[in-house]
Design a protein around this motif. Structure first.
Motif, PDB file in Angstrom:
ATOM      1  N   SER A 150       0.829  -1.211   0.000  1.00 44.77           N
ATOM      2  CA  SER A 150       0.000   0.000   0.000  1.00 44.77           C
ATOM      3  C   SER A 150       0.857   1.253   0.000  1.00 44.77           C
ATOM      4  O   SER A 150       0.547   2.242  -0.687  1.00 44.77           O
ATOM      5  CB  SER A 150      -0.927  -0.007   1.229  1.00 44.77           C
ATOM      6  N   TYR A 151       1.943   1.223   0.733  1.00 41.41           N
ATOM      7  CA  TYR A 151       2.837   2.374   0.814  1.00 41.41           C
ATOM      8  C   TYR A 151       3.479   2.636  -0.553  1.00 41.41           C
ATOM      9  O   TYR A 151       3.613   3.782  -0.989  1.00 41.41           O
ATOM     10  CB  TYR A 151       3.922   2.139   1.860  1.00 41.41           C
ATOM     11  N   GLU A 152       3.886   1.564  -1.219  1.00 36.70           N
ATOM     12  CA  GLU A 152       4.494   1.705  -2.541  1.00 36.70           C
ATOM     13  C   GLU A 152       3.509   2.317  -3.534  1.00 36.70           C
ATOM     14  O   GLU A 152       3.882   3.175  -4.350  1.00 36.70           O
ATOM     15  CB  GLU A 152       4.971   0.336  -3.047  1.00 36.70           C
ATOM     16  N   HIS A 153       2.237   1.903  -3.468  1.00 43.45           N
ATOM     17  CA  HIS A 153       1.213   2.470  -4.336  1.00 43.45           C
ATOM     18  C   HIS A 153       1.032   3.966  -4.061  1.00 43.45           C
ATOM     19  O   HIS A 153       0.853   4.760  -4.998  1.00 43.45           O
ATOM     20  CB  HIS A 153      -0.119   1.744  -4.128  1.00 43.45           C
ATOM     21  N   SER A 154       1.090   4.333  -2.783  1.00 41.40           N
ATOM     22  CA  SER A 154       0.953   5.743  -2.404  1.00 41.40           C
ATOM     23  C   SER A 154       2.104   6.577  -2.956  1.00 41.40           C
ATOM     24  O   SER A 154       1.893   7.674  -3.495  1.00 41.40           O
ATOM     25  CB  SER A 154       0.895   5.879  -0.879  1.00 41.40           C
ATOM     26  N   LEU A 155       3.319   6.042  -2.837  1.00 38.52           N
ATOM     27  CA  LEU A 155       4.492   6.760  -3.352  1.00 38.52           C
ATOM     28  C   LEU A 155       4.456   6.860  -4.873  1.00 38.52           C
ATOM     29  O   LEU A 155       4.829   7.896  -5.446  1.00 38.52           O
ATOM     30  CB  LEU A 155       5.771   6.054  -2.896  1.00 38.52           C
ATOM     31  N   ASP A 156       3.997   5.793  -5.523  1.00 39.75           N
ATOM     32  CA  ASP A 156       3.876   5.819  -6.987  1.00 39.75           C
ATOM     33  C   ASP A 156       2.889   6.893  -7.431  1.00 39.75           C
ATOM     34  O   ASP A 156       3.147   7.630  -8.400  1.00 39.75           O
ATOM     35  CB  ASP A 156       3.414   4.452  -7.511  1.00 39.75           C
ATOM     36  N   GLU A 158       2.008   9.554  -5.774  1.00 35.74           N
ATOM     37  CA  GLU A 158       2.550  10.880  -5.478  1.00 35.74           C
ATOM     38  C   GLU A 158       3.601  11.279  -6.513  1.00 35.74           C
ATOM     39  O   GLU A 158       3.631  12.424  -6.983  1.00 35.74           O
ATOM     40  CB  GLU A 158       3.148  10.886  -4.077  1.00 35.74           C
ATOM     41  N   ALA A 159       4.460  10.334  -6.881  1.00 37.50           N
ATOM     42  CA  ALA A 159       5.503  10.608  -7.871  1.00 37.50           C
ATOM     43  C   ALA A 159       4.874  10.949  -9.227  1.00 37.50           C
ATOM     44  O   ALA A 159       5.348  11.853  -9.939  1.00 37.50           O
ATOM     45  CB  ALA A 159       6.423   9.407  -8.009  1.00 37.50           C
ATOM     46  N   GLU A 160       3.805  10.239  -9.584  1.00 41.59           N
ATOM     47  CA  GLU A 160       3.131  10.514 -10.857  1.00 41.59           C
ATOM     48  C   GLU A 160       2.526  11.919 -10.852  1.00 41.59           C
ATOM     49  O   GLU A 160       2.605  12.651 -11.858  1.00 41.59           O
ATOM     50  CB  GLU A 160       2.031   9.480 -11.105  1.00 41.59           C
ATOM     51  N   LEU A 161       1.942  12.304  -9.728  1.00 41.49           N
ATOM     52  CA  LEU A 161       1.367  13.652  -9.610  1.00 41.49           C
ATOM     53  C   LEU A 161       2.428  14.718  -9.811  1.00 41.49           C
ATOM     54  O   LEU A 161       2.224  15.669 -10.592  1.00 41.49           O
ATOM     55  CB  LEU A 161       0.715  13.815  -8.225  1.00 41.49           C
ATOM     56  N   TYR A 162       3.546  14.581  -9.137  1.00 43.81           N
ATOM     57  CA  TYR A 162       4.602  15.592  -9.253  1.00 43.81           C
ATOM     58  C   TYR A 162       5.177  15.639 -10.664  1.00 43.81           C
ATOM     59  O   TYR A 162       5.569  16.704 -11.151  1.00 43.81           O
ATOM     60  CB  TYR A 162       5.708  15.311  -8.227  1.00 43.81           C
ATOM     61  N   GLY A 163       5.213  14.482 -11.321  1.00 40.19           N
ATOM     62  CA  GLY A 163       5.686  14.462 -12.700  1.00 40.19           C
ATOM     63  C   GLY A 163       4.771  15.265 -13.613  1.00 40.19           C
ATOM     64  O   GLY A 163       5.235  15.987 -14.507  1.00 40.19           O
ATOM     65  N   LEU A 164       3.468  15.158 -13.378  1.00 40.36           N
ATOM     66  CA  LEU A 164       2.494  15.896 -14.181  1.00 40.36           C
ATOM     67  C   LEU A 164       2.557  17.404 -13.926  1.00 40.36           C
ATOM     68  O   LEU A 164       2.190  18.206 -14.795  1.00 40.36           O
ATOM     69  CB  LEU A 164       1.075  15.390 -13.875  1.00 40.36           C
ATOM     70  N   MET A 165       3.012  17.766 -12.736  1.00 39.90           N
ATOM     71  CA  MET A 165       3.029  19.180 -12.361  1.00 39.90           C
ATOM     72  C   MET A 165       4.274  19.914 -12.853  1.00 39.90           C
ATOM     73  O   MET A 165       4.347  21.138 -12.776  1.00 39.90           O
ATOM     74  CB  MET A 165       2.916  19.326 -10.838  1.00 39.90           C
ATOM     75  N   ARG A 166       5.240  19.192 -13.368  1.00 40.72           N
ATOM     76  CA  ARG A 166       6.466  19.844 -13.843  1.00 40.72           C
ATOM     77  C   ARG A 166       6.183  20.634 -15.118  1.00 40.72           C
ATOM     78  O   ARG A 166       5.432  20.199 -15.987  1.00 40.72           O
ATOM     79  CB  ARG A 166       7.569  18.812 -14.082  1.00 40.72           C
TER      80      ARG A 166
END
Length: 218
Positions: A150-156, A158-166
């Protein structure tokens, strides 16, 4: 005839002594002591979990700041996104280290169960309770595996969100809003698994404390 009888008696005593010594084997260690080593190994897990919690608190503040500034035009959030990505990687490392420690401790439980079965110095009540402590530990370990996933899914998420915001990715508001929703949903699931893990940790600690009490009572 008398001399022969003495020799036979001495020989019989020698054989009996050898049998007694071979039956004793190595000195036995109390069940509580053996379980305590398992608990001590788990202290590294607790330290890593506390470090993860500290990162989460810092990153939640960072997350809110990124979302707030990201709504404004001409806001430069690249440095904060870099920091957030770096923290995600650090949390991944901590999570993997913790998973390995838990896995190693779990592998020791089978050997520990076998060792407890060989004990002859303990009361049956103590041995039964020691087995229950190991049951609690294994249940906690299984929930921890769910926690890691579950933690790995959460980090994934979050990382995808930040990638979209660049800026270089030409932010798409529709995709960003969807990614924010996904990220929040994953963290909500993580909170549920964490709650279950914490409850099982409490149950394990209580069972272990009872085992220590039984050991002290003799």
């Amino acid at each position: 005839m008398l001399i022969t009888s003495k020799k036979m008696t001495l020989a019989a005593c020698s054989i009996l002594l050898m049998l007694l010594l071979s039956g004793c084997g190595e000195p036995q260690e109390p069940a509580a002591n053996q379980v305590n080593r398992l608990v001590q190994g788990g202290q590294e897990i607790d330290k890593s979990l506390k470090s993860l919690t500290r990162y989460e608190e810092e990153d939640m503040d960072l997350y809110k700041t990124i979302l707030s500034k990201g709504k404004k035009k001409n806001s430069n959030i690249e440095a904060m996104l870099d920091q957030a990505d770096a923290h995600i990687q650090e949390r991944r490392v901590l999570l993997e280290q913790t998973r390995k420690v838990m896995q190693e401790a779990g592998e020791k439980t089978e050997a520990l169960r076998h060792s407890l079965k060989e004990l002859t110095i303990e009361k049956e009540e103590t041995l039964i309770h020691a087995g229950k402590v190991l049951d609690q530990y294994e249940a906690r370990a299984k929930t921890f595996e769910l926690f890691v996933v579950s933690y790995e899914h959460s980090l994934d998420a979050e990382a995808e969100l930040y990638g979209l915001m660049r800026e270089s990715a030409k932010p798409n508001l529709v995709k960003i809003k969807r990614a924010i929703r996904t990220r929040n949903e994953e963290y909500a699931k993580l909170a549920d698994v964490r709650k279950q893990f914490n409850l099982q940790t409490q149950a394990f600690n209580a069972a272990h404390a009872q085992l220590v009490k039984l050991d002290q009572q003799g």
